[in-house]
Design a protein around this motif. Structure first.
Motif, PDB file in Angstrom:
ATOM      1  N   VAL A   1       0.862  -1.178   0.000  1.00 26.39           N
ATOM      2  CA  VAL A   1       0.000   0.000   0.000  1.00 26.39           C
ATOM      3  C   VAL A   1       0.898   1.227   0.000  1.00 26.39           C
ATOM      4  N   ILE A   2       0.692   2.106  -0.951  1.00 27.53           N
ATOM      5  CA  ILE A   2       1.513   3.311  -1.065  1.00 27.53           C
ATOM      6  C   ILE A   2       0.745   4.494  -0.501  1.00 27.53           C
ATOM      7  N   GLY A   3       1.217   4.995   0.630  1.00 25.38           N
ATOM      8  CA  GLY A   3       0.580   6.152   1.236  1.00 25.38           C
ATOM      9  C   GLY A   3      -0.316   5.769   2.389  1.00 25.38           C
ATOM     10  N   ALA A   4      -0.101   6.441   3.530  1.00 23.55           N
ATOM     11  CA  ALA A   4      -0.911   6.158   4.719  1.00 23.55           C
ATOM     12  C   ALA A   4      -1.873   7.287   4.995  1.00 23.55           C
TER      13      ALA A   4
ATOM     14  N   PRO B   1       1.370   8.664  10.207  1.00 18.83           N
ATOM     15  CA  PRO B   1       0.279   8.235   9.343  1.00 18.83           C
ATOM     16  C   PRO B   1      -0.808   9.307   9.277  1.00 18.83           C
ATOM     17  N   GLY B   2      -1.556   9.329   8.190  1.00 29.51           N
ATOM     18  CA  GLY B   2      -2.738  10.184   8.130  1.00 29.51           C
ATOM     19  C   GLY B   2      -2.856  11.037   6.875  1.00 29.51           C
ATOM     20  N   GLY B   3      -1.732  11.411   6.255  1.00 31.44           N
ATOM     21  CA  GLY B   3      -1.835  12.325   5.115  1.00 31.44           C
ATOM     22  C   GLY B   3      -2.392  13.649   5.580  1.00 31.44           C
ATOM     23  N   CYS B   4      -3.576  14.018   5.086  1.00 27.66           N
ATOM     24  CA  CYS B   4      -4.250  15.227   5.597  1.00 27.66           C
ATOM     25  C   CYS B   4      -4.634  15.031   7.059  1.00 27.66           C
TER      26      CYS B   4
ATOM     27  N   ASN C   1      -2.461   5.146  -2.619  1.00 23.43           N
ATOM     28  CA  ASN C   1      -3.168   6.287  -2.022  1.00 23.43           C
ATOM     29  C   ASN C   1      -2.474   7.582  -2.459  1.00 23.43           C
ATOM     30  N   ALA C   2      -1.387   7.412  -3.233  1.00 24.61           N
ATOM     31  CA  ALA C   2      -0.778   8.579  -3.880  1.00 24.61           C
ATOM     32  C   ALA C   2      -1.742   9.004  -4.981  1.00 24.61           C
ATOM     33  N   SER C   3      -1.581  10.197  -5.497  1.00 22.66           N
ATOM     34  CA  SER C   3      -2.532  10.643  -6.514  1.00 22.66           C
ATOM     35  C   SER C   3      -2.392   9.763  -7.746  1.00 22.66           C
TER      36      SER C   3
ATOM     37  N   SER D   1      -6.361  23.228  -3.220  1.00 24.79           N
ATOM     38  CA  SER D   1      -5.664  22.937  -1.983  1.00 24.79           C
ATOM     39  C   SER D   1      -6.278  23.866  -0.929  1.00 24.79           C
ATOM     40  N   ALA D   2      -5.530  24.188   0.105  1.00 27.53           N
ATOM     41  CA  ALA D   2      -6.097  25.042   1.146  1.00 27.53           C
ATOM     42  C   ALA D   2      -5.058  26.023   1.662  1.00 27.53           C
ATOM     43  N   PHE D   3      -5.567  27.103   2.181  1.00 23.95           N
ATOM     44  CA  PHE D   3      -4.725  28.067   2.898  1.00 23.95           C
ATOM     45  C   PHE D   3      -5.280  28.149   4.313  1.00 23.95           C
TER      46      PHE D   3
ATOM     47  N   PHE E   1      -8.328  28.704  10.678  1.00 21.98           N
ATOM     48  CA  PHE E   1      -9.066  29.588   9.793  1.00 21.98           C
ATOM     49  C   PHE E   1      -8.653  29.234   8.374  1.00 21.98           C
ATOM     50  N   VAL E   2      -9.594  28.711   7.608  1.00 19.01           N
ATOM     51  CA  VAL E   2      -9.202  28.085   6.353  1.00 19.01           C
ATOM     52  C   VAL E   2     -10.056  28.554   5.185  1.00 19.01           C
ATOM     53  N   SER E   3      -9.385  28.696   4.060  1.00 18.87           N
ATOM     54  CA  SER E   3     -10.089  28.919   2.802  1.00 18.87           C
ATOM     55  C   SER E   3      -9.454  27.967   1.806  1.00 18.87           C
TER      56      SER E   3
ATOM     57  N   GLY F   1     -12.580  14.306   1.191  1.00 16.66           N
ATOM     58  CA  GLY F   1     -13.256  14.349   2.479  1.00 16.66           C
ATOM     59  C   GLY F   1     -13.006  13.062   3.244  1.00 16.66           C
ATOM     60  N   PHE F   2     -13.237  13.116   4.534  1.00 20.65           N
ATOM     61  CA  PHE F   2     -12.907  11.967   5.383  1.00 20.65           C
ATOM     62  C   PHE F   2     -13.757  10.745   5.064  1.00 20.65           C
ATOM     63  N   GLN F   3     -15.076  10.950   5.087  1.00 26.92           N
ATOM     64  CA  GLN F   3     -15.955   9.790   4.912  1.00 26.92           C
ATOM     65  C   GLN F   3     -15.703   9.082   3.577  1.00 26.92           C
TER      66      GLN F   3
HETATM   67  C1  LIG Z   1      -7.109  22.107   5.693  1.00 29.66           C
HETATM   68  C2  LIG Z   1      -7.979  20.934   5.359  1.00 29.66           C
HETATM   69  C3  LIG Z   1      -9.292  20.897   5.835  1.00 29.66           C
HETATM   70  C4  LIG Z   1     -10.128  19.806   5.560  1.00 29.66           C
HETATM   71  N1  LIG Z   1     -11.359  19.734   6.160  1.00 29.66           N
HETATM   72  C5  LIG Z   1     -12.124  18.602   5.979  1.00 29.66           C
HETATM   73  C6  LIG Z   1     -13.342  18.412   6.719  1.00 29.66           C
HETATM   74  O1  LIG Z   1     -13.726  19.217   7.558  1.00 29.66           O
HETATM   75  N2  LIG Z   1     -14.096  17.312   6.490  1.00 29.66           N
HETATM   76  C7  LIG Z   1     -13.708  16.366   5.599  1.00 29.66           C
HETATM   77  O2  LIG Z   1     -14.388  15.375   5.433  1.00 29.66           O
HETATM   78  N3  LIG Z   1     -12.536  16.511   4.893  1.00 29.66           N
HETATM   79  C8  LIG Z   1     -11.732  17.594   5.085  1.00 29.66           C
HETATM   80  N4  LIG Z   1     -10.536  17.713   4.412  1.00 29.66           N
HETATM   81  C9  LIG Z   1     -10.241  16.756   3.323  1.00 29.66           C
HETATM   82  C10 LIG Z   1      -9.717  15.428   3.788  1.00 29.66           C
HETATM   83  O3  LIG Z   1      -8.795  15.612   4.837  1.00 29.66           O
HETATM   84  C11 LIG Z   1      -9.008  14.730   2.611  1.00 29.66           C
HETATM   85  O4  LIG Z   1      -9.807  14.737   1.471  1.00 29.66           O
HETATM   86  C12 LIG Z   1      -8.670  13.277   2.938  1.00 29.66           C
HETATM   87  O5  LIG Z   1      -8.041  13.187   4.197  1.00 29.66           O
HETATM   88  C13 LIG Z   1      -7.783  12.715   1.838  1.00 29.66           C
HETATM   89  O6  LIG Z   1      -7.478  11.374   2.121  1.00 29.66           O
HETATM   90  P1  LIG Z   1      -6.714  10.460   1.106  1.00 29.66           P
HETATM   91  O7  LIG Z   1      -7.021   9.058   1.423  1.00 29.66           O
HETATM   92  O8  LIG Z   1      -6.987  10.923  -0.282  1.00 29.66           O
HETATM   93  O9  LIG Z   1      -5.181  10.628   1.423  1.00 29.66           O
HETATM   94  P2  LIG Z   1      -4.241  11.898   1.627  1.00 29.66           P
HETATM   95  O10 LIG Z   1      -4.595  12.553   2.912  1.00 29.66           O
HETATM   96  O11 LIG Z   1      -4.195  12.728   0.419  1.00 29.66           O
HETATM   97  O12 LIG Z   1      -2.862  11.164   1.870  1.00 29.66           O
HETATM   98  C14 LIG Z   1      -2.087  10.561   0.872  1.00 29.66           C
HETATM   99  C15 LIG Z   1      -0.885   9.970   1.542  1.00 29.66           C
HETATM  100  O13 LIG Z   1      -0.072   9.325   0.587  1.00 29.66           O
HETATM  101  C16 LIG Z   1       1.265   9.619   0.854  1.00 29.66           C
HETATM  102  N5  LIG Z   1       2.053   9.457  -0.358  1.00 29.66           N
HETATM  103  C17 LIG Z   1       1.941  10.156  -1.519  1.00 29.66           C
HETATM  104  N6  LIG Z   1       2.847   9.720  -2.410  1.00 29.66           N
HETATM  105  C18 LIG Z   1       3.540   8.732  -1.811  1.00 29.66           C
HETATM  106  C19 LIG Z   1       4.608   7.878  -2.225  1.00 29.66           C
HETATM  107  N7  LIG Z   1       5.150   7.958  -3.429  1.00 29.66           N
HETATM  108  N8  LIG Z   1       5.077   6.969  -1.347  1.00 29.66           N
HETATM  109  C20 LIG Z   1       4.539   6.872  -0.099  1.00 29.66           C
HETATM  110  N9  LIG Z   1       3.532   7.637   0.330  1.00 29.66           N
HETATM  111  C21 LIG Z   1       3.037   8.569  -0.505  1.00 29.66           C
HETATM  112  C22 LIG Z   1       1.240  11.026   1.361  1.00 29.66           C
HETATM  113  O14 LIG Z   1       2.400  11.353   2.094  1.00 29.66           O
HETATM  114  C23 LIG Z   1      -0.017  11.007   2.225  1.00 29.66           C
HETATM  115  O15 LIG Z   1       0.259  10.577   3.531  1.00 29.66           O
HETATM  116  C24 LIG Z   1      -9.660  18.768   4.717  1.00 29.66           C
HETATM  117  C25 LIG Z   1      -8.346  18.789   4.243  1.00 29.66           C
HETATM  118  C26 LIG Z   1      -7.500  19.854   4.587  1.00 29.66           C
HETATM  119  C27 LIG Z   1      -6.060  19.823   4.148  1.00 29.66           C
END
Ligand SMILES: Cc1cc2nc3c(=O)[nH]c(=O)nc-3n(C[C@H](O)[C@H](O)[C@H](O)COP(=O)(O)OP(=O)(O)OC[C@H]3O[C@@H](n4cnc5c(N)ncnc54)[C@H](O)[C@@H]3O)c2cc1C
Ligand SMILES: Cc1cc2nc3c(=O)[nH]c(=O)nc-3n(C[C@H](O)[C@H](O)[C@H](O)COP(=O)(O)OP(=O)(O)OC[C@H]3O[C@@H](n4cnc5c(N)ncnc54)[C@H](O)[C@@H]3O)c2cc1C
Ligand code: FES
Lengths: 497, 397
Positions: A8-11, A38-41, A276-278, A308-310, A376-378, A475-477
């Protein structure tokens, strides 16, 4: 050479639930993550005495023990519920426009209708009708699509077939006159990153419905505690994880996954990769150009990289009440023109809609005693940041953050003087920590054309699967759920041999 | 009919299908972006830097500045006050140490690091005694959270420096004055003897030429006949030298651990609130057994065994950071801050107890699930740890 059933690529969320589902099914799984947690976002970081939540503002789809939502069932099956403590929020959100509007929606259908009718007497008649449509549509979608009714048809599910792809703005315009009312009802558009004029009503309705019916949630210890719990369960089920260890290359031969090489040059054998990478990174940078499936890439020509987000993360030296913060979720706006707001996301101009979340309102233990924190996010696209010369990056970031903070100060005057710790994250920050193009946090843009009705994330490379925002919606869900679905698809393919 | 086919009946489906067909022709060719993400990241935060020593400047009897340039000519930006983690290999051991960049961020051609020999210092000895112009190093890109934030720190700054702790301030002072930024700085700089004052001449010149920069030197161990200020950076000294509005200023402290514990207390005595105080953690404490919370029952230099799951076992001293002990045994955990702050070294503790001094910044859920920061964790008993960079199972056992 070490051999695994699946790498699995990406946690991130999708990678974690995918890895855990596979490990629980008895597979030998290696999880590779480039970052150190772990967690990414879904992570946190510590500054001074504060642990800042990176991403999670409102968790959708949880529901209570008595009335579990779909996400609670997913987490229950994964065996992590008893490692976590959830915090239910009473209110959906507050929308505030200084001197113009200030309204709080309780997370309950009847209460919302009452509140809105009081504030918008001219729209009194139309308000209940709008909610009937949101609910009626959602019920049809759940029965017809989510539960995969084999007899699904236009006749059986008329609302679904009529409105699923209709722009949300059109529906709002059909019901209401007052632009303020339309703006405040549609404000969750910023959670999808698509303005009401382009957001399919289906996406809006089901999200709005789910947040009202299952309530918004947060987690004790923030989203990092969920990521840590998933990882812990994965390790307990015999999984192996490597951090600070990105995947560098997926080895492919004859169109079939053969192995994975890490950034440290170690190669392991495997016939399955769950990425889980793009999708773009996976095809463009994790494969030899000759091996990358040209057609699959071409299929994404109609898709664009999402926002993305700020974010300004703030740790205060006092409690929320001292700053006049009464609500967890505060949308601050100074406009009803959401198309303009959306176009501002592609610039470095001052934003006019942003979300101010103070976690300590719902969970007073979130920050140390006597202190509190807010994010505080946009949303914002990365492009304008690409044009900033590196040596002007920090100055630009502070200038931009200063403008944002002024917007927050219009609603919460005096907060600046109470900031003890502060960190500013730009799209470049997300790009760096996630490794995604554009630092996108929801994957591709989620216009109607990008939805699952039209796109598929199935790969022509045998043994390659995707999970997470890029493979569906953000999003999380959705991402937590997608990891489990992709893992099941892998298990199915393995069973076939 | 399959679900996909039925969905075609959704109103608007056809039109969107047509839109997609057009975009498939004229849309984005993502393959043109191959390698872009890495390139963009590398402009701001490359994972590793290659550095060459282009010049060595002797600052004091015990201190040298190493001017570091990049062989490809590009160095990423940093915020004045940040450091680099410099990897060194000496005596067969690979380790690393942090050095604040003392040059200004506006100086893009090089990073200066200024290193004091502390006597019995593993890396500082090597740097001062053995390194020559032309030597190559690897380092992290600039990191750390000790910097000025224009949104909240105001225009009135006090820098409290001890010994080599002057280095991040030098960068901040040079930046402020050379860019003509609207900030007032008062530096109070404590040294052991007048000969130990680093950048003495430059600081004097700057304070003469810039009305917004003042400096006060204080010597703790002055030679006979010394006429300047003596002692430590006390509340009284600050009251005397800082003038009006003591509580409105923002205070930055950098120096040996003993100094900042002392100065922080003095600032609280003056009624300065904690949000007005910024400190740089300058690495592990000199003597961890003197830290509050160190269990008296554990011997100062007791030896315990650390076993790595699926790996070897090594003998280590309780009073040395676990990370350093492992490095001595050829086991390198990724590190950056070496002060317990950044979590890069995050490692799972499977068995045993460690001591982590105050100031180690663990996430709540990391603590709950048994993670430690080995750069600032001291073993109190035999331990078992799981390294996330250990060999892959099956390859070796
Ligand atoms: C500021 C902010 C606010 C948010 N608010 C909300 C909210 O209120 N409610 C909600 O539901 N969602 C929210 N989200 C969105 C949500 O967090 C994400 O959509 C979700 O977490 C993405 O999950 P994912 O599985 O796509 O993985 P990602 O979180 O995108 O993680 C991908 C992982 O893969 C890893 N990876 C990438 N390439 C490689 C590689 N080559 N080798 C190993 N690892 C790699 C990365 O390091 C990362 O850990 C928010 C996000 C942000 C940033
Ligand atoms: C963010 C940051 C910025 C820094 N910036 C600078 C800078 O600009 N300039 C600068 O000169 N330094 C700076 N330092 C300190 C620097 O990183 C090193 O700590 C310093 O050079 C000493 O390293 P060393 O290897 O020589 O000493 P070490 O061998 O690591 O010894 C450090 C201390 O531990 C004691 N010690 C040595 N060996 C042991 C042992 N085996 N067991 C127990 N204690 C032992 C020594 O007596 C000494 O007091 C910075 C540190 C940090 C964290
Ligand atoms: S290296 Fe930063 S916490 Fe250990």
């Amino acid at each position: 050479m070490a051999e695994y059933d699946v790498v699995v690529i990406g946690a991130g969320n999708g990678g974690l639930t995918g890895a855990l589902t596979l490990a629980k099914a008895g597979r030998k799984v290696l999880l590779l993550e480039r970052h150190n947690v772990p967690g990414g976002c879904a992570t946190s970081f510590v500054r001074g005495r504060f642990e800042f939540e990176v991403a999670l503002h409102q968790l959708s789809g949880m529901g209570s023990d008595e009335r579990p939502g779909p996400l609670r069932s997913v987490l229950g099956e994964l065996g992590v519920l008893d490692k976590l403590e959830f915090v239910e929020m009473e209110n959906l959100y507050r929308v505030v426009w200084p001197d113009t509007l200030d309204i709080i929606l309780h997370a309950e259908r009847a209460a919302i209708i009452e509140t809105l009718q009081q504030r918008f007497p001219k729209e009194k008649e139309a308000i209940p009708g709008f909610f009937e449509l949101v609910y009626g549509f959602s019920m049809e979608m759940i029965q017809g699509v989510f539960f995969r009714d084999p007899a699904i048809s236009k006749e059986k599910y008329p609302l679904f077939f009529k409105y699923a792809l209709t722009p949300t703005q059109k529906i709002l315009d059909g019901f209401f006159e007052d632009p303020l009312l339309k703006a405040l009802l549609g404000i969750y558009w910023s959670y999808l990153g698509v303005p009401p004029s382009r957001m399919p009503f289906g996406d809006f309705a089901i999200m709005f419905f789910a947040y009202i019916e299952f309530k918004p949630y947060h987690l004790k210890g923030g989203s990092q505690s969920l990521s840590n719990a998933l990882l812990d369960e994965f390790l307990m089920n015999g999984g192996e994880a490597r951090f600070n260890c990105g995947a560098q290359k997926i080895d492919i031969s004859n169109g079939r996954v053969k192995g994975v090489t890490t950034e440290h040059g170690d190669t392991v054998l495997t016939r399955y990769v769950l990425s889980n990478a793009s999708i773009l990174e996976t095809y463009l940078n994790l494969m030899d150009p000759e091996e990358a499936p040209h057609n699959a890439l071409e299929a994404y020509r109609s898709s664009t990289i999402g926002p993305s987000a700020f974010t300004i993360y703030m740790g205060f030296d006092c409690e929320p009440g001292d700053l006049g913060i009464q609500e967890t979720t505060n949308f601050i706006t100074t406009t009803t023109d959401m198309d303009k707001t959306f176009s501002l996301w592609k610039t470095l101009e001052q934003q006019d809609v942003a979300l101010f979340t103070c976690y300590d309102v719902a969970d007073p233990e979130f920050s140390p005693k006597g202190a509190s924190q807010a994010a505080f996010v946009s949303l914002q696209y990365a492009e304008p940041w690409y044009l900033v010369p590196p040596h002007q990056y920090y100055d630009t970031k502070y200038r931009y953050a200063d403008g944002m903070l002024k917007l927050a100060e219009r609603v919460f005057p005096g907060i600046r003087d109470h900031i003890e710790e502060m960190e500013v994250a730009t799209p470049m920050t997300h790009l760096r920590y996630l490794g995604h193009p554009g630092g996108a946090i929801y994957g591709f843009d989620q216009f109607a054309k990008d939805s699952a009705y039209f796109m598929t994330s199935t790969s022509p490379v045998q043994g390659l699967y995707f999970a997470g925002a890029w493979a569906g919606s953000g999003g999380f869900q959705p991402t937590l759920t997608s990891g489990r679905s992709s893992a099941r698809a892998i298990l199915k393919s393995m069973a076939k041999g | 009919m399959s679900l996909k086919d039925v969905l075609k009946d959704i109103e608007g489906y056809q039109e969107i299908g047509e839109e997609i067909a057009v975009l498939k022709k004229y849309g984005t060719d993502h393959s043109s972006q191959r390698g872009q993400v890495r390139k963009i990241i590398d402009l701001l935060h490359p994972g590793k830097l290659k550095l060459h020593v282009s010049e060595i400047i002797r600052e004091t009897g015990s201190t040298k500045t190493f001017r570091m340039v990049s062989p490809d000519g590009y160095l990423p930006p940093f915020q004045a006050g940040q450091y680099i983690n410099l990897v060194v290999e000496t005596g067969g051991i690979v380790t690393s140490r942090d050095y604040s960049i003392s040059s200004a961020p506006s100086q893009t051609a090089f990073y200066d690091i200024t290193v004091r020999q502390i006597g019995e210092g593993f890396v500082s000895d090597y740097l001062l005694n053995d390194v020559k112009v032309g030597d190559e190093f690897q380092s992290s890109s600039p990191a750390g959270n000790f910097y000025y934030n224009p949104l909240i720190h105001g225009n009135d700054l006090v820098f409290l420096a001890g010994g080599s702790g002057i280095t991040p301030f030098m960068s901040m002072i040079r930046e402020t004055l050379s860019r003509g930024l609207d900030r007032r700085i008062h530096l109070i700089y404590g040294s052991l003897t007048p000969d130990d004052v680093i950048f003495g001449q430059e600081l004097e010149n700057l304070s003469r030429n810039h009305p917004n920069f003042n400096r006060t030197l204080v010597i703790s161990n002055p030679p006979e006949g010394y006429t300047g200020r003596r002692g430590f950076i006390t509340a009284d000294l600050m009251k005397e030298t800082l003038g009006e509005d003591i509580s409105g200023k923002t205070y930055f402290i950098c120096g040996p651990e003993a100094m900042y514990t002392f100065c922080e207390k003095e600032l609280y005595r003056l009624g300065i609130s904690r949000k007005k105080i910024r400190t740089e953690m300058y690495g592990p404490p000199k003597d961890v057994s003197e830290q509050p919370g160190w269990p008296a029952s554990v011997g100062r230099d007791a030896i315990v065994t650390v076993s790595i799951k699926n790996g070897k076992s090594v003998q280590v001293r309780t009073t040395e950071p676990l990370m350093n002990s492992l490095e001595r045994n050829g086991i390198v955990i990724p590190s950056l801050c070496r002060s317990g702050e950044c979590s890069l070294c995050r490692t799972k503790l499977l068995k045993g107890r460690v001591f982590q001094p105050e100031g180690v910044r663990l996430r709540a859920s990391d603590r709950k699930f048994g993670y430690i920061h080995p750069c600032m964790a001291y073993p109190l008993s035999d331990l078992e740890i799981q390294l996330s960079n250990a060999e892959f199972s099956g390859s070796q056992d």
